[in-house]
Each structure stands twice: as structure tokens, then as C-alpha cells.
Design a protein around this motif. Structure first.
Motif, PDB file in Angstrom:
ATOM      1  N   TRP A  53       0.858  -1.180   0.000  1.00 25.64           N
ATOM      2  CA  TRP A  53       0.000   0.000   0.000  1.00 25.64           C
ATOM      3  C   TRP A  53       0.893   1.228   0.000  1.00 25.64           C
ATOM      4  CZ3 TRP A  53       0.001   3.860   3.775  1.00 25.64           C
ATOM      5  CH2 TRP A  53      -0.981   4.844   3.637  1.00 25.64           C
ATOM      6  N   GLU A 187      -7.978  -2.292   9.130  1.00 24.23           N
ATOM      7  CA  GLU A 187      -7.122  -1.111   9.032  1.00 24.23           C
ATOM      8  C   GLU A 187      -6.114  -1.118  10.168  1.00 24.23           C
ATOM      9  OE1 GLU A 187      -9.735   2.258   8.987  1.00 24.23           O
ATOM     10  OE2 GLU A 187      -9.994   2.151   6.801  1.00 24.23           O
ATOM     11  N   THR A 189      -3.427   1.111  12.332  1.00 23.46           N
ATOM     12  CA  THR A 189      -3.017   2.460  12.686  1.00 23.46           C
ATOM     13  C   THR A 189      -1.522   2.481  12.968  1.00 23.46           C
ATOM     14  OG1 THR A 189      -5.176   3.015  13.631  1.00 23.46           O
ATOM     15  CG2 THR A 189      -3.307   4.368  14.315  1.00 23.46           C
ATOM     16  N   THR A 205      -3.371   5.754   8.698  1.00 29.12           N
ATOM     17  CA  THR A 205      -4.090   4.483   8.604  1.00 29.12           C
ATOM     18  C   THR A 205      -3.679   3.721   7.355  1.00 29.12           C
ATOM     19  OG1 THR A 205      -5.994   5.419   9.778  1.00 29.12           O
ATOM     20  CG2 THR A 205      -6.368   3.411   8.503  1.00 29.12           C
ATOM     21  N   PRO A 207      -4.806   0.580   5.027  1.00 23.95           N
ATOM     22  CA  PRO A 207      -5.852  -0.394   4.731  1.00 23.95           C
ATOM     23  C   PRO A 207      -5.221  -1.729   4.306  1.00 23.95           C
ATOM     24  CG  PRO A 207      -5.641   1.167   2.925  1.00 23.95           C
ATOM     25  CD  PRO A 207      -4.644   1.594   3.967  1.00 23.95           C
TER      26      PRO A 207
END
Length: 212
Positions: A53, A187, A189, A205, A207
Motif C-alpha cells: 500500500w 485497518e 493504525t 491508517t 488499509p
């Protein structure tokens, strides 16, 4: 009709990808089939599997205190988060660029030796650092069950350079989330503190359901 071993492998992987589309969830302990799908994507025999990501520009929020927000101190501008399958992808790309063939089993074993099951690697690009030595002052972790899990290792890429507002470059953090009940489709953190002396905490955050 499937007429060769190689064609059977690709046909089987296509069926697997139809049943389990890539990017549904992070794979803390990737299977051989998942690694094969990543390798086949690198060699352009299958669609690429998302293995990380990326947040760019990075949107982070203040969790505690606002006194050290820029321009006081440095700030992250981008992040990339991936697990074992990202390492598989990197190894396969290296082999492809060297005109070599590799198989999923080979690179998956290497990836597990480099980044164990349940571990994530976080690339954090920062800018505005007053001195390179202050990279050591960055602290990063993840909130799991409301409790912080601090990165057990940090390294740096060789992209550090001096610019008008200070130094810019990338830090690489390693997180051990094995056995901590992290939802691979949820998710995560990520929390961090910069080099600023004020008591401030930031977060962004990730995902986990956006990559394998």
C-alpha cells in the motif's frame, strides 16, 4: 486443451485468481500459490498482484499535541507498507532484470528468511530534517488492540540529500505483528514521533485489505 506443464501452471493460477482476487487482504504467511501469482505477474504472464500500500501524499493526523507540527521539525510526505509478498516481488523483479527465471518456491523461501511471517516493512519518506543524524530520533510503531507495538529495526535508503528546507530521504521500519490478532482485511493504525523535542504523536491508517 492444456498441452504443457507450464500452461497447466498458468491455467491453475488463473483459476486461483478468479476464486481469490488479489488485493483482498494482507497475507501474513503467504502460500506458494500466492507467491507464484506474484512471480507470474512480474514476468507479465498474469496481471500484477498488489503487494504493498502506498500513501503519497501521506495524510497523517495529530494524536497528541500540535506544538511540533511543521514548520517545527520534519514531516513524512509518503509511506509504503508491504509484507513478504513485496519481498517476493522485489526478488522476482531483480531476477527478471538479470534475465533469469525464478519460481515462487525459490523466492518465497528467500523472502521468509528476510522478513518472517506476520512482519511488515514500512518505508517512510521524510523531508525537512535539520541533520541526517536526527534520523535516529524517529520512532514508529503500530497500535494493536489499543497498545503500541514499536518497530524492532530501522534502516535507511541511500536516497538522502540536502535540500533548501533540510534533509530529505527514506527510513525503513520493521514491525512484528505475528500472533497479535491483526485483521488482515482491516485497518492498521501506524503511529510515529519525529525528532522534535515536544511531546507529540502522529498517526496514519493503512488499509490492509488493499494489498497481499
Amino acid at each position: 486443451m492444456v498441452r504443457s506443464v507450464a500452461a497447466k501452471r498458468i491455467y491453475g493460477l488463473l483459476l486461483l485468481m478468479a476464486l481469490y482476487p488479489p488485493g483482498l487482504a494482507w497475507s501474513p504467511s503467504p502460500t506458494l500459490e500466492e507467491a507464484e501469482a506474484v512471480v507470474e505477474g512480474v514476468y507479465s504472464r498474469l496481471p500484477r498482484t498488489p503487494t504493498a500500500w502506498e500513501g503519497k501524499p501521506l495524510e497523517f493526523r495529530v494524536e497528541r499535541g500540535e506544538s511540533c507540527l511543521p514548520p517545527k521539525g520534519s514531516r513524512p510526505v509518503a509511506a509504503r507498507v508491504g509484507g513478504q509478498l513485496e519481498v517476493v516481488e522485489i526478488l522476482a523483479e531483480r531476477a527478471r532484470n538479470e534475465f533469469r527465471r525464478v519460481r515462487g518456491a525459490e523466492v518465497l523461501a528467500q523472502a521468509k528468511g528476510f522478513l518472517p511471517d506476520g512482519h511488515l516493512r514500512v518505508y517512510l519518506e521524510v523531508e525537512g530534517l535539520p541533520r541526517p543524524e536526527l534520523r535516529e530520533a524517529y520512532t514508529l510503531g503500530a497500535l494493536v488492540g489499543g497498545k503500541p507495538v514499536r518497530a524492532y529495526r530501522v534502516t535507511y535508503l541511500d536516497d538522502w540529500r540536502e535540500e533548501k528546507g533540510g534533509y530529505t530521504g527514506t527510513l525503513v521500519f520493521y514491525l512484528d505483528l505475528s500472533g497479535k490478532g491483526v485483521d488482515p482485511q482491516g485497518e492498521l493504525t501506524v503511529i510515529f514521533m519525529t525528532e522534535a523535542p515536544e511531546d507529540c504523536l502522529y498517526a496514519f491508517t493503512v488499509p490492509l485489505g488493499r494489498f497481499r
